[in-house]
Design a protein around this motif. Sequence first.
Motif, PDB file in Angstrom:
ATOM      1  N   LEU A   1       2.588  -1.393  -7.230  1.00  0.00           N
ATOM      2  CA  LEU A   1       2.908  -2.299  -6.143  1.00  0.00           C
ATOM      3  C   LEU A   1       2.916  -1.547  -4.819  1.00  0.00           C
ATOM      4  CD1 LEU A   1       5.846  -4.271  -7.769  1.00  0.00           C
ATOM      5  CD2 LEU A   1       3.501  -5.042  -7.448  1.00  0.00           C
ATOM      6  N   GLN A   2       2.403  -2.196  -3.780  1.00  0.00           N
ATOM      7  CA  GLN A   2       2.412  -1.632  -2.438  1.00  0.00           C
ATOM      8  C   GLN A   2       2.984  -2.671  -1.492  1.00  0.00           C
ATOM      9  OE1 GLN A   2      -1.572  -0.499  -1.382  1.00  0.00           O
ATOM     10  NE2 GLN A   2      -1.334   1.516  -2.300  1.00  0.00           N
ATOM     11  N   LEU A   3       3.917  -2.238  -0.673  1.00  0.00           N
ATOM     12  CA  LEU A   3       4.477  -3.087   0.367  1.00  0.00           C
ATOM     13  C   LEU A   3       3.864  -2.628   1.684  1.00  0.00           C
ATOM     14  CD1 LEU A   3       6.430  -5.248   1.319  1.00  0.00           C
ATOM     15  CD2 LEU A   3       8.216  -3.499   1.384  1.00  0.00           C
ATOM     16  N   LYS A   4       2.989  -3.462   2.253  1.00  0.00           N
ATOM     17  CA  LYS A   4       2.283  -3.107   3.489  1.00  0.00           C
ATOM     18  C   LYS A   4       2.762  -4.021   4.616  1.00  0.00           C
ATOM     19  CE  LYS A   4      -1.909  -1.648   1.120  1.00  0.00           C
ATOM     20  NZ  LYS A   4      -3.366  -1.778   1.076  1.00  0.00           N
ATOM     21  N   TYR A   5       3.112  -3.383   5.743  1.00  0.00           N
ATOM     22  CA  TYR A   5       3.607  -4.159   6.877  1.00  0.00           C
ATOM     23  C   TYR A   5       3.536  -3.327   8.146  1.00  0.00           C
ATOM     24  CZ  TYR A   5       7.801  -1.424   5.941  1.00  0.00           C
ATOM     25  OH  TYR A   5       8.674  -0.390   5.734  1.00  0.00           O
ATOM     26  N   PHE A   6       3.670  -4.003   9.284  1.00  0.00           N
ATOM     27  CA  PHE A   6       3.705  -3.308  10.569  1.00  0.00           C
ATOM     28  C   PHE A   6       5.081  -2.681  10.751  1.00  0.00           C
ATOM     29  CE2 PHE A   6       0.351  -6.468  11.280  1.00  0.00           C
ATOM     30  CZ  PHE A   6      -0.674  -5.609  11.623  1.00  0.00           C
TER      31      PHE A   6
ATOM     32  N   ALA B   1      10.127  -5.895   6.784  1.00  0.00           N
ATOM     33  CA  ALA B   1       9.961  -6.052   5.338  1.00  0.00           C
ATOM     34  C   ALA B   1      11.269  -5.857   4.581  1.00  0.00           C
ATOM     35  CB  ALA B   1       8.909  -5.067   4.851  1.00  0.00           C
ATOM     36  N   GLU B   2      12.373  -6.006   5.256  1.00  0.00           N
ATOM     37  CA  GLU B   2      13.664  -5.745   4.623  1.00  0.00           C
ATOM     38  C   GLU B   2      13.915  -6.673   3.437  1.00  0.00           C
ATOM     39  OE1 GLU B   2      16.923  -3.533   3.901  1.00  0.00           O
ATOM     40  OE2 GLU B   2      15.375  -3.141   5.388  1.00  0.00           O
ATOM     41  N   THR B   3      13.571  -7.939   3.565  1.00  0.00           N
ATOM     42  CA  THR B   3      13.774  -8.882   2.475  1.00  0.00           C
ATOM     43  C   THR B   3      12.981  -8.475   1.239  1.00  0.00           C
ATOM     44  OG1 THR B   3      14.131 -10.662   4.071  1.00  0.00           O
ATOM     45  CG2 THR B   3      13.627 -11.312   1.814  1.00  0.00           C
ATOM     46  N   CYS B   4      11.736  -8.066   1.437  1.00  0.00           N
ATOM     47  CA  CYS B   4      10.901  -7.627   0.310  1.00  0.00           C
ATOM     48  C   CYS B   4      11.479  -6.380  -0.347  1.00  0.00           C
ATOM     49  CB  CYS B   4       9.479  -7.346   0.781  1.00  0.00           C
ATOM     50  SG  CYS B   4       8.631  -8.822   1.351  1.00  0.00           S
ATOM     51  N   ARG B   5      11.974  -5.443   0.450  1.00  0.00           N
ATOM     52  CA  ARG B   5      12.574  -4.234  -0.125  1.00  0.00           C
ATOM     53  C   ARG B   5      13.811  -4.564  -0.954  1.00  0.00           C
ATOM     54  NH1 ARG B   5      10.808  -1.799   4.770  1.00  0.00           N
ATOM     55  NH2 ARG B   5      12.761  -2.245   5.791  1.00  0.00           N
ATOM     56  N   VAL B   6      14.605  -5.515  -0.491  1.00  0.00           N
ATOM     57  CA  VAL B   6      15.792  -5.926  -1.239  1.00  0.00           C
ATOM     58  C   VAL B   6      15.382  -6.577  -2.563  1.00  0.00           C
ATOM     59  CG1 VAL B   6      17.753  -7.531  -1.251  1.00  0.00           C
ATOM     60  CG2 VAL B   6      17.280  -6.157   0.776  1.00  0.00           C
TER      61      VAL B   6
END
Length: 68
Positions: free
Chosen positions: A22-27, A33-38
Motif C-alpha cells: 500500500l502507498q499513501l500518496k498526497y501533497f 492525509a491524516e484521516t487515511c493514516r489513522v
Amino acid sequence: MKTTNALLLLAAYLNSTAAFALQLKYFDIRGAAETCRVIFALGEESYTDVRYKIDQATFQSPEFNEAK
C-alpha cells in the motif's frame, strides 16, 4: 467439502493481496492525509508514505508531474 473449498479460496485471495504494498500518496500539506493514516493505523496496515512537495513560488510539484 464446500467449507474446505471456501477456505482455500480465501487463503488464495489473502496471499494474492499480501503481495501488494500500500502507498499513501498526497501533497505535503498539513493534515492532508491524516484521516487515511489513522485508518491504516486502526487496521494495523503497513504502507509507504509518499509526499509530493509543492513549490511555494509556482504552486507546482515536479515530483508529482514525474509520477503521473
